[in-house]
Write an enzyme that holds these catalytic residues in place. Structure first.
Site, PDB file in Angstrom:
ATOM      1  CE  LYS A  92      92.396  45.117  49.622  1.00  0.00           C
ATOM      2  NZ  LYS A  92      92.123  45.346  48.321  1.00  0.00           N
TER       3      LYS A  92
HETATM    4  C1  E4P Z   1      88.946  44.638  47.685  1.00  0.00           C
HETATM    5  O1  E4P Z   1      89.519  45.279  48.152  1.00  0.00           O
HETATM    6  C2  E4P Z   1      89.230  44.053  46.277  1.00  0.00           C
HETATM    7  O2  E4P Z   1      90.152  45.080  45.714  1.00  0.00           O
HETATM    8  C3  E4P Z   1      88.338  43.411  45.447  1.00  0.00           C
HETATM    9  O3  E4P Z   1      86.873  44.018  46.102  1.00  0.00           O
HETATM   10  C4  E4P Z   1      88.047  42.676  44.617  1.00  0.00           C
HETATM   11  O4  E4P Z   1      87.129  42.543  43.550  1.00  0.00           O
HETATM   12  P1  E4P Z   1      86.872  41.612  42.278  1.00  0.00           P
HETATM   13  O5  E4P Z   1      86.491  40.383  42.759  1.00  0.00           O
HETATM   14  O6  E4P Z   1      86.037  42.254  41.808  1.00  0.00           O
HETATM   15  O7  E4P Z   1      88.181  41.856  41.744  1.00  0.00           O
END
Ligand code: E4P
Length: 216
Positions: free
Chosen positions: A84
């Site tokens: 990522k």
């Molecule tokens: C996606 O891969 C992220 O880890 C995640 O969806 C972030 O979400 P949040 O805004 O609830 O932290």
């Protein structure tokens, strides 16, 4: 639409997998930090033993060389690891290089269609628009998702649209209506999808009637 669980908690991942609806896992540095003093690579390996589908492991370097070093290490943990990278200039340079080496990249922290176009052009396997965080500042996360799905469809781009930062069942239902490839959500949201008062009421009634009839 594929379902990913957005957590680094092994119990939540096991529980979501036991429902029979889980296709993958997304983690991020905040989610890993919540698990305490775990060894990052061992923890990702443990997740990959539970789930066969894509497991996103996020880089924390801010320069391309650091991201490449981390990304190459993470890709060696298990064949289903997806690296990522953040939607920064350095992140997209790393995305292009990792993709060209055969490593799948999930480009994260996407908040605009322009950024989503760049990620697809850079060879991302997944683009992660963050719906909930846009909603939090009074913008419309679902509207961004709609635009990205439409733009990618216009060109037949293969980058999968991974709707992220999903906060409640309506996000999931609308993402499915729009044709998002994947939704990643906290365990709590997967669990909420089961709930309907008429299901609970109906089940209680069926069981009560069964017992009243004297059957065991
Ligand atoms: C996606 O891969 C992220 O880890 C995640 O969806 C972030 O979400 P949040 O805004 O609830 O932290």
């Amino acid at each position: 639409m594929k379902f990913f669980v957005d957590t680094a908690n092994l119990n939540e991942i096991r529980e979501a997998a036991s429902f029979g609806v889980l296709d993958g896992v997304t983690t991020n540095p905040s989610l890993i930090a919540k698990e305490g003093d775990v060894d990052f690579k061992q923890h990702i390996a443990a997740i990959c033993e539970i789930v066969q589908g894509p497991v996103s492991a996020e880089v924390t370097s801010t320069d391309v060389e650091g991201m490449l070093r981390e990304g190459r290490e993470y890709a060696r943990i298990a064949p289903n690891v997806v690296v990522k990278c953040p939607l920064t200039r350095e992140g997209l340079k790393a995305t292009r290089r990792l993709n060209d080496e055969g490593t799948k990249v999930n480009v994260t922290l996407c908040f605009s269609s322009a950024q989503a176009i760049l990620a697809a052009k850079a060879g991302a396997s997944f683009i992660s628009p963050f719906l909930g965080r846009l909603d939090d500042i009074g913008e419309n996360g679902l509207s961004l998702l709609h635009d990205i799905v439409e733009i990618y469809d216009n060109y037949g781009w293969e980058t999968e649209v991974l709707a992220a930062s999903m906060r409640h069942p309506i996000h999931i239902i609308e993402a499915a209506r729009m044709g998002a490839d994947i939704a990643t959500m906290p365990f709590k949201v997967i669990d909420q999808l089961f709930n309907h008062p008429l299901t609970e009421k109906g089940q209680a009634q069926f069981l009560a009637d069964w017992q009243k009839s004297g059957r065991k």
